[in-house]
Design a protein around this motif. Structure first.
Motif, mmCIF file in Angstrom:
data_model
loop_
_atom_site.group_PDB
_atom_site.id
_atom_site.type_symbol
_atom_site.label_atom_id
_atom_site.label_comp_id
_atom_site.label_asym_id
_atom_site.label_seq_id
_atom_site.Cartn_x
_atom_site.Cartn_y
_atom_site.Cartn_z
ATOM 1 N N SER A 80 -6.223 26.942 -8.881
ATOM 2 C CA SER A 80 -6.898 27.382 -10.411
ATOM 3 C C SER A 80 -6.916 25.925 -10.875
ATOM 4 O O SER A 80 -6.503 25.886 -12.104
ATOM 5 C CB SER A 80 -5.389 28.001 -10.857
ATOM 6 O OG SER A 80 -3.696 27.072 -10.761
ATOM 7 N N GLY B 132 -9.539 26.770 -13.491
ATOM 8 C CA GLY B 132 -9.003 27.896 -13.139
ATOM 9 C C GLY B 132 -10.923 28.779 -12.907
ATOM 10 O O GLY B 132 -11.901 27.526 -13.418
ATOM 11 N N PRO C 201 -9.882 32.392 -6.574
ATOM 12 C CA PRO C 201 -9.412 32.026 -7.799
ATOM 13 C C PRO C 201 -7.522 32.134 -7.647
ATOM 14 O O PRO C 201 -7.214 34.039 -7.049
ATOM 15 C CB PRO C 201 -9.774 33.026 -9.239
ATOM 16 C CG PRO C 201 -10.893 33.263 -7.992
ATOM 17 C CD PRO C 201 -10.170 33.234 -6.738
ATOM 18 N N THR C 202 -6.801 32.047 -8.177
ATOM 19 C CA THR C 202 -5.258 32.492 -7.731
ATOM 20 C C THR C 202 -4.603 33.548 -8.170
ATOM 21 O O THR C 202 -3.924 34.056 -7.850
ATOM 22 C CB THR C 202 -3.809 31.755 -9.292
ATOM 23 O OG1 THR C 202 -4.817 30.172 -8.050
ATOM 24 C CG2 THR C 202 -2.723 31.678 -9.255
#
Lengths: 442, 615
Positions: free
Chosen positions: B111, B115, B280-281
């Motif tokens: 991120s 992000g 993406p986190t």
């Protein structure tokens, strides 16, 4: 043998004498009789009042007479002569079946009877009604407004013997500005108006007024959105009645809201109408909505068309249009009859989102079964305030609801009082009678 | 093993298949904006456990401008702690693992640099545009703006906004298949001439994903022919009754990896290292939550409260939703939380006498010094009060977003005459919520676990039986990616090391007069004596039940209250203990606190004592 005969004769004579005395002992006439215009009326009644004669014990009631004018007397005499002649003519004609001159005989009998009737003199009064012994008042109605009419009152006993007349004089009925029998209407009107105005002022002052969510109205955005995404038109039907129908007016009001959303979403809206005046009104409303949305360029009057006044001709057109164009959204707002199910079933068959609104209770079940959302009666009329969210309209809506709540409370109270009255309680019965006959009758 | 000095763009999917049974050492990193967090997962005996963790500053920005520097630093720290070498002399990860060094799997989420930032567009804001937003958020993106035909903006305003934004990619939806093409093309014709500039590099062609009406695709291809990288996937709403987010989400992940990450400093090397696509986190967090909900057939909510934003994830009935509340956070956004919630609302959670002016100063200080942590009890109480409001508002936004589909036809019967509900309603139902997972500084680092539990209960107002847990060291992103290559390891670590069970909250829904009976309870724990009693309206009670213990609970509510089976109906269930235990909540739902400050303080003081929140 002689003694019983003599005794019988004496008793008979005594009875005849007593009977004769009773026959001729008429009750005393009422006193202080007077006639005057009934106040707070519409000019069609005269009130006659009197007082009971002192030491009168045999009065069974009072009979009120209206004095006839000369013209009325002549008319009455003529009517009496004609009636007597008719009777005599008919009797003579039927009794002389074998005579060759039966017509002449009947005519002679009729003429004689008419002369006899005429000879009896002209009547100068006519009875207009009776009042009970304890009622010292009589209202003569209806009477001709503005003409002086004279009355007299006679008391009568149980045998029907009448007293001499007590002249009440004459009076003319006049029209008053306010009708007294509807006096309760005034405070009720003031009270309800005060409630509505009070609620409007409260709303304007910023007091939040909560209106129950109406799913059908909330769904309008969604329904128009569906039409937009599917690239199909919105079909709007404002009932099958003309602009003099309050449901059509409500339907056209909601059309404004739908048209504004359609303008914002750039969706096509079609409004086939069953009355030419509705078409004109709908065009005005839709054009205004497009202007408000800043999309006046997108307004197309040709999509709002008059079809026909014929109920089923109109339905045939709309149903055909539905099947061909397959609108994504169908909205029915107004007065509907047999076409309700015909239209909504067609809409259901083409998988359209359908929103209906009507105060026609017999059509509601059809709409509920076939449509996605249905506005019921009051919801339909409350729609404009609900959609606008404007304080004045919301306050008015709230005030009307408070008034309805009061009406409901009065109805429930009336039912309770009437029930208690029916159980023999005098106070509740009097209260329910007053409520029904004085307050609600107004 | 790759040579770090000359990275090659290797597609993780093309790497040799991993044999799960032979995996012993797993390394996972999460490259955040400021910190790169690494964890080590080992096979201990026959099960996988998280054993070590390390942290290092993220190095996306200058002077390093290479994300792998931070990764190497974090992994080196782990290596030192584990007594095992993971990085070779050339600065690369050692693979495959031997007895003394290296790892079998390396995975990562990211991120960093804000992000994945996206712009989405659709025809109707509540329909196709909302679906596009759901797809983007579900893929772990931050949605910068949503363009729609009915967003009340004029075309020139929309163009201006598109030009101002610098998204990583754009997702366009609109129209059902065979439906509206006109407005879909209009939207494309707004975006193409506006030429939104991407964040990375002038030569970068902005990726556009089109997931709208298939009839419009040919024209869309023409419009975005030059200067854009267009991908066409299946329609998000082929019909309005159906939402098809999968293809668009997958494409977002692909584009994120191929275009966005490939242009970020050092990410080409990181991609080549990783055994699974870098996610993406938030997307990875969502994935693991979905897997858990699916495996245990439960409804779950996860929350991650940060300094600037609060992410809420939910899975109800198998439907996943994620929202990012951009202005609700505990440092950069704390001022906004206080403004949005209002200070009296924040203060209702404070049992101490505090000066409002002083608190406002405290808020501004936190804003300008976001990394400070509370130093006094008062500061802690106030921060936790703010967090309750931030969480409550974020959850409210989530409920409004996570709805059933709009624009869907209804079927009714005459019996529905007086009960016509709205077609679209929130799918988030607190009574059906089984698991509530917390993460983020204020929740994870609260001095007492009871405080974390209290914040969750006050903000989310769970109803019925709800298990409360917190993510111990924010491991969920790592496990989300790991689940895609080694599901068993991910699940075992999630159960044993990731979640710290706080306990179970039992709350009755309904309202009653304070002091009146709310519900009766009886607990029969697996170890120890049974316990029974009665809760009155307004009561809060803590019953200790340690982690690993279970208890048979029987709750008999008053006729005005519901604990899951309907008003007045008893419920029996097996509940789990935790570091906090069982919290019985008879305050009623929705939770209402007294308006009067003195009353409110008195009540809060009682609740604080009941839950042993503060010394």
């Amino acid at each position: 043998m002689r003694a019983p005969i003599v005794r019988f004769a004496l008793v008979s004579c005594a009875m005849l004498v007593v009977g004769a005395v009773r026959t001729h002992a008429a009750p005393p006439p009422p006193v202080e009789a007077s006639a005057h215009d009934l106040p707070w009326d519409d000019g069609t009644a005269i009130e006659i009042t009197w007082r009971a004669p002192e030491s009168a014990t045999n009065i069974a009631g009072y009979r009120v007479y209206r004095l006839l004018s000369t013209e009325e007397q002549k008319r009455a005499l003529r009517d009496r002569r004609v009636a007597a002649a008719d009777v005599a003519w008919k009797a003579a004609y039927e009794s002389n079946t074998s005579a060759s001159d039966r017509i002449e005989l009947a005519t002679a009998a009729a003429t004689a009877a008419a002369e006899r009737a005429g000879a009896e003199g002209m009547p100068d009064e006519v009875a207009v009604g009776t009042a009970a012994a304890n009622a010292l008042r009589y209202v003569a109605a209806p009477v001709e407004s503005g003409r002086a009419i004279a009355f007299r009152v006679r008391s009568f006993d149980a045998d029907g013997n009448e007293s001499p007349a007590a002249e009440a004089g004459s009076a003319a009925a006049t029209i008053e500005i306010f009708l007294g029998t509807r006096a309760w209407f005034f405070p009720l009107l003031i009270g309800l108006c005060a409630i509505i105005i009070g609620c409007i002022l409260l709303a304007r002052a910023g007091r939040p007024i909560k209106v129950r969510r109406i799913a059908g109205l909330d769904a309008i955005d969604e329904a128009v959105g569906r039409a937009t995404e599917m690239g199909r038109p919105v079909l709007y039907i404002a009932g099958v009645q003309d602009m003099d129908n309050v449901q059509t007016v409500a339907g056209v009001t909601i059309l404004g809201r739908v048209a504004k959303i359609a303008a914002e979403y750039d969706a096509k809206i079609e409004v086939p109408t069953a009355r030419s005046l509705v078409m004109t009104a709908a065009r005005d409303v839709v054009q205004t909505a497009y202007f408000e949305a800043g999309r006046h360029d997108a307004y197309n009057p040709d999509t709002i068309r008059y079809i026909t006044d014929e109920q089923f001709g109109y339905v045939a057109y709309v149903a055909g249009r539905m099947v061909r164009e397959k609108p994504a959204t169908c909205i029915y707002m107004g007065q509907f009859y047999a076409e309700s199910l015909l239209l909504s079933e067609n809409g259901n068959a083409i998988n359209a989102i359908q929103i209906a609104g009507t105060a026609e209770s017999s059509q509601l079940p059809f709409f509920v079964a076939a449509c996605d959302y249905t506005l019921i009666g009051e919801e339909f009329f409350a729609a404009s305030a609900y959609l606008a969210g404007e304080p004045t309209q919301l306050g008015s809506l709230f005030g009307q609801d408070v008034s309805k709540l009061i009406a409901m409370v009065v109805i429930v109270a009336g039912v309770i009082l009437s029930t208690l009255g029916g159980l023999g309680l005098s106070m509740p019965k009097a209260a329910s009678d007053y409520l029904a006959n004085s307050i609600l009758a107004s | 093993m790759m040579d770090g000095s000359s990275p090659t763009h290797t597609d993780p999917a093309s790497k040799p298949a991993i044999d799960p049974d032979r995996i012993r050492w797993i390394l996972a990193t999460d490259c955040g904006s400021t910190t790169t967090k690494a964890i080590l997962i080992e096979k201990v005996g026959n099960e996988y456990r998280q054993t070590q963790r390390g942290e290092a500053p993220t190095t996306v920005e200058e002077p390093f401008a290479d994300v792998t520097v931070g990764v190497v630093n974090a992994l080196t720290e782990i290596g030192e702690l584990a007594g095992r070498r993971f990085i070779d002399d050339a600065g690369n990860i050692i693979r495959p693992a031997t007895e003394t060094e290296g790892c079998d799997i390396y995975i990562s989420t990211s991120s960093a640099g804000g992000g994945l930032q996206m712009m989405v567009a659709g025809v109707v804001a509540q329909m196709t545009a909302a679906s596009a937003k759901r797809a983007a958020l579900g893929a772990g993106a931050i949605v910068m703006d949503t363009i729609a035909a009915n967003d009340k903006r004029k075309p020139h305003e929309q163009i201006q906004r598109i030009r101002e934004l610098r998204p990583d990619m754009v997702l366009i939806s609109g129209g059902t298949d065979g439906g509206n093409t006109h407005q879909v093309i209009q939207i494309a014709e707004l975006i193409a001439p506006a030429k939104p500039r991407p964040r990375f590099g002038g030569e970068y062609h902005l990726p556009i994903i089109f997931a709208g009406n298939r009839d419009a695709a040919p024209r869309i291809r023409e419009i975005f022919r030059d200067g854009f990288d267009l991908a066409v996937v299946d329609n998000l709403r082929p019909v309005l009754e159906q939402e098809n987010l999968g293809p668009a989400r997958d494409k977002i992940h692909d584009v994120f990896l191929e275009h966005v990450m490939a242009h970020a400093p050092g990410y080409d090397k990181l991609i080549s290292w990783a055994d699974a696509p870098i996610m993406p986190t938030p997307g990875a967090v969502g994935d693991i939550l979905q897997r858990i909900a699916e495996r245990d057939r439960i409804n779950a909510v996860g929350v991650d409260i940060g300094g600037a934003t609060t992410d809420v994830f939910s899975v109800f009935g198998g439907v996943f939703n994620r929202t990012v509340s951009a202005n609700l956070g505990m440092s950069y956004s704390i001022s906004n939380v206080c403004a949005e919630a209002t200070m009296p609302k924040v203060l209702r959670w404070v049992h101490l006498d505090m000066d409002e002016r002083e608190l406002r100063n405290r808020v501004k200080n936190k804003m300008i010094r976001p990394t400070t942590i509370p130093q006094t009890l008062e500061a802690l109480v106030f921060e936790q009060a703010v967090s309750r409001e931030a969480l409550r508002l974020a959850y409210l936004q989530h409920k409004e977003f996570a709805t059933t589909l709009k624009g869907v036809q209804q079927q009714r019967t005459v019996g529905d005459l007086f009960a016509q509900g709205s077609a679209s309603h929130s799918i988030v139902d607190n009574m059906k919520l089984d698991l509530l997972v917390a993460s983020g500084g204020v929740l994870s680092h609260a001095p007492r676990m009871e405080q974390t539990a209290a914040m969750l209960i006050d903000a989310f107002e769970p109803e019925g039986f709800t298990t409360l847990a917190k993510d111990s060291i924010f491991m969920m992103p790592h496990l989300g990616v790991l689940a895609s290559v080694h599901p068993r390891a991910a699940m075992e670590v999630f159960e044993r090391d990731c979640l710290i069970l706080l306990g179970t909250c039992i709350a009755a829904k309904g309202h009653g007069r304070p002091g009146k009976p709310c519900f009766a309870y009886r607990f029969t724990p697996s170890v120890g004596a049974a316990l029974a009693g009665e809760m009155h309206v307004g009561d809060l009670k803590l019953i200790r039940l340690t982690e690993g213990q279970t208890a048979e609970a029987e709750i008999v509510p008053d006729r005005h209250f519901d604990v899951g089976a309907g008003p007045g109906k008893p419920v029996r269930r097996t509940i789990r203990g935790g570091t906090v235990g069982i919290i019985l909540d008879a305050r009623g739902r929705p939770l209402e606190l007294p308006e009067d400050r003195a009353d409110c303080r008195a009540r809060m003081t009682r609740w604080v004592a009941d839950l042993e929140l503060y010394p």
